[in-house]
Design a protein around this motif. Structure first.
Motif, PDB file in Angstrom:
ATOM      1  N   GLN A   1      -3.357  -0.971  -0.252  1.00  0.00           N
ATOM      2  CA  GLN A   1      -2.585  -1.800   0.663  1.00  0.00           C
ATOM      3  C   GLN A   1      -2.702  -1.298   2.100  1.00  0.00           C
ATOM      4  OE1 GLN A   1       1.401  -1.413  -0.900  1.00  0.00           O
ATOM      5  NE2 GLN A   1       1.064  -2.907  -2.529  1.00  0.00           N
ATOM      6  N   TRP A   2      -2.552  -2.258   3.043  1.00  0.00           N
ATOM      7  CA  TRP A   2      -2.574  -1.927   4.478  1.00  0.00           C
ATOM      8  C   TRP A   2      -1.769  -2.966   5.231  1.00  0.00           C
ATOM      9  CZ3 TRP A   2      -4.178  -4.697   8.740  1.00  0.00           C
ATOM     10  CH2 TRP A   2      -4.350  -3.991   9.932  1.00  0.00           C
ATOM     11  N   MET A   3      -1.096  -2.536   6.294  1.00  0.00           N
ATOM     12  CA  MET A   3      -0.417  -3.442   7.209  1.00  0.00           C
ATOM     13  C   MET A   3      -0.708  -3.001   8.632  1.00  0.00           C
ATOM     14  SD  MET A   3       2.313  -3.939   9.447  1.00  0.00           S
ATOM     15  CE  MET A   3       3.542  -2.688   9.075  1.00  0.00           C
ATOM     16  N   GLY A   4      -0.954  -3.962   9.522  1.00  0.00           N
ATOM     17  CA  GLY A   4      -1.232  -3.620  10.914  1.00  0.00           C
ATOM     18  C   GLY A   4      -0.720  -4.687  11.855  1.00  0.00           C
ATOM     19  N   HIS A   5      -1.085  -4.553  13.133  1.00  0.00           N
ATOM     20  CA  HIS A   5      -0.462  -5.341  14.196  1.00  0.00           C
ATOM     21  C   HIS A   5      -1.503  -6.120  15.000  1.00  0.00           C
ATOM     22  CE1 HIS A   5       3.337  -3.217  13.492  1.00  0.00           C
ATOM     23  NE2 HIS A   5       2.593  -2.138  13.332  1.00  0.00           N
ATOM     24  N   ARG A   6      -1.512  -7.436  14.824  1.00  0.00           N
ATOM     25  CA  ARG A   6      -2.363  -8.283  15.657  1.00  0.00           C
ATOM     26  C   ARG A   6      -1.673  -8.475  17.010  1.00  0.00           C
ATOM     27  NH1 ARG A   6      -1.488 -11.762  11.078  1.00  0.00           N
ATOM     28  NH2 ARG A   6      -3.152 -11.622   9.505  1.00  0.00           N
TER      29      ARG A   6
END
Length: 420
Positions: free
Chosen positions: A352-357
């Motif tokens: 899993q990964w989460m990031g910021h556009r």
């Protein structure tokens, strides 16, 4: 901004994602003394986690007509790709009001026209950027597939496809049993698809950016780990930057640190309405098969991309700021939607990964010199198309620094539209 011709300048590029690395490489190839600065190593932020698609056709912004009416229902639907941290809503509202004000047909068309010059030839732009570098290994031409339940669902998206047609894109329509014939992984509920050729895929986006940054060092560029705290001017001209490790002298600087550019831009008299549009990806490791090409599942708004040894599912729109950690529901939604879209696929494990556009309220990148301090140029705010538009943006910045006239009109991207 003054013309400098072939003068060798000391330039600091702030931000080591795809936009910053592309800019640094273009400047180094022009003969400038380049330092790439980021608090993290190259390719470890948003550029690591993107969908991996060179999505030249992604000229349709999120803010299409009808979104304001649909959004409340989407937030209450557990199968919708739109999420909101409700505690963040009071802080989000000023930006959100400006964002939704662009959900008009004429505004959407204007934004689309602005996006095309930055992303419309992405595969060629990346091929030129990566040529002769180890990063070439990760770059491959590919189709890009938009998948629909049926022709009626495709017809409901006519507004966006008309914008793509106006931009010059052509496509092949695939229907019925021909969809599974094109890609046997696609399940029986997928009865219509649009195939766009001349797109591309980066088979490991993080490694790609790291390899480009390593090539920068072979050209004499430096890669520095530091946090930029501000700018130092002398008689109105840029003299250097303040970092957490001490002063850094330079003649020019480029601000290319995505959503984190907002505070530094404010020091230059630019108040960009910029929010984090939090994106999620789920990687399926050791899958039983690979999609023939990156596939965007239109109703679920996620893309399944074949990467090196794994499939990446990327998508989701979540508003919740920069501080909160990832939620579990978006990951579960991605897996649930993938099982419906490709029911015959299995895999060993997930990651899993989460990031910021970086999402400006008008969905158009900020590219060009600061109005008050022309020695600092800006290159951020690419929303969903940072990977796609990074090389073109870097070339435009290099043109401006070296005194060449860019071959597109930069007015739509000007930082001056946010000057205070």
């Amino acid at each position: 901004m003054q013309q400098h011709g072939s003068e060798r300048l000391r330039i600091v590029v702030i931000g080591a994602g795809i936009v910053g690395v592309s800019t640094a490489l273009s400047l180094a190839r022009d003969g400038h003394d380049v330092t790439l600065v980021d608090r993290s190593a190259p390719g470890e932020g948003t550029s690591h986690g993107n969908g991996g698609v060179l999505a030249s056709c992604a000229v349709v912004p999120v803010t299409v007509p009808g979104l304001p009416a649909k959004a409340p229902r989407m937030l209450l639907d557990p199968d919708s790709p739109l999420f909101l941290r409700w505690s963040y809503l009071p802080r989000l509202l000023p930006w959100l009001a400006r964002y939704l004000s662009h959900c008009r047909a004429e505004e959407t068309a204007r934004i689309s026209r602005a996006l095309f010059p930055i992303i419309g030839n992405s595969l060629e732009d990346h091929q030129a950027l990566a040529a002769g570098t180890p990063a070439e290994h990760w770059l491959a031409p590919s189709d890009y597939l938009y998948v629909y339940r049926d022709r009626a669902a495709f017809a409901a998206d006519a507004f966006g496809w008309n914008l793509r047609r106006a931009a010059g894109f052509a496509w092949e329509e695939i229907e019925g049993d021909a969809v599974a014939a094109y890609d046997p992984l696609l399940g029986p509920e997928n009865r219509f698809a649009v195939r766009l050729s001349d797109h591309g895929v980066i088979r490991d986006p993080g490694r790609y950016v790291k390899d480009l940054a390593a090539h920068l060092e072979t050209l004499g560029g430096r890669v520095l780990r530091a946090s930029i705290e501000g700018f130092r001017f002398d008689n109105g001209r840029l003299a250097g930057l303040a970092t957490d490790g001490g002063p850094l002298d330079c003649d020019r600087a480029v601000l290319a640190t995505g959503v984190w550019s907002k505070d530094l831009a404010r020091q230059l008299g630019i108040s960009v309405p910029l929010e984090s549009e939090r994106g999620y990806h789920l990687e399926l490791e050791e899958p039983s098969g690979f999609p023939r090409a990156p596939a965007m599942f239109a109703s679920a708004k996620f893309v399944a991309t074949p990467l090196e040894g794994r499939i990446r599912l990327a998508g989701i729109v979540e508003f919740g700021g920069l501080e909160a950690g990832p939620a579990e529901a978006p990951f579960k939604l991605l897996e649930r939607q993938l099982r419906k879209a490709m029911p015959g696929l299995s895999w060993r494990s997930t990651r899993q990964w989460m990031g910021h556009r970086p999402a400006p309220a008008d969905s158009i990148p900020v590219i060009g010199p600061s109005p008050r301090h022309g020695d600092v140029l800006m290159a951020f705010g690419h929303h969903h198309v940072g990977l796609t538009g990074g090389p073109r943006t870097g070339r435009l910045i290099a043109d401006l620094v070296s005194g060449r006239r860019p071959n597109i009109d930069l007015a739509p991207y000007s930082p001056e539209r946010f000057a205070v």
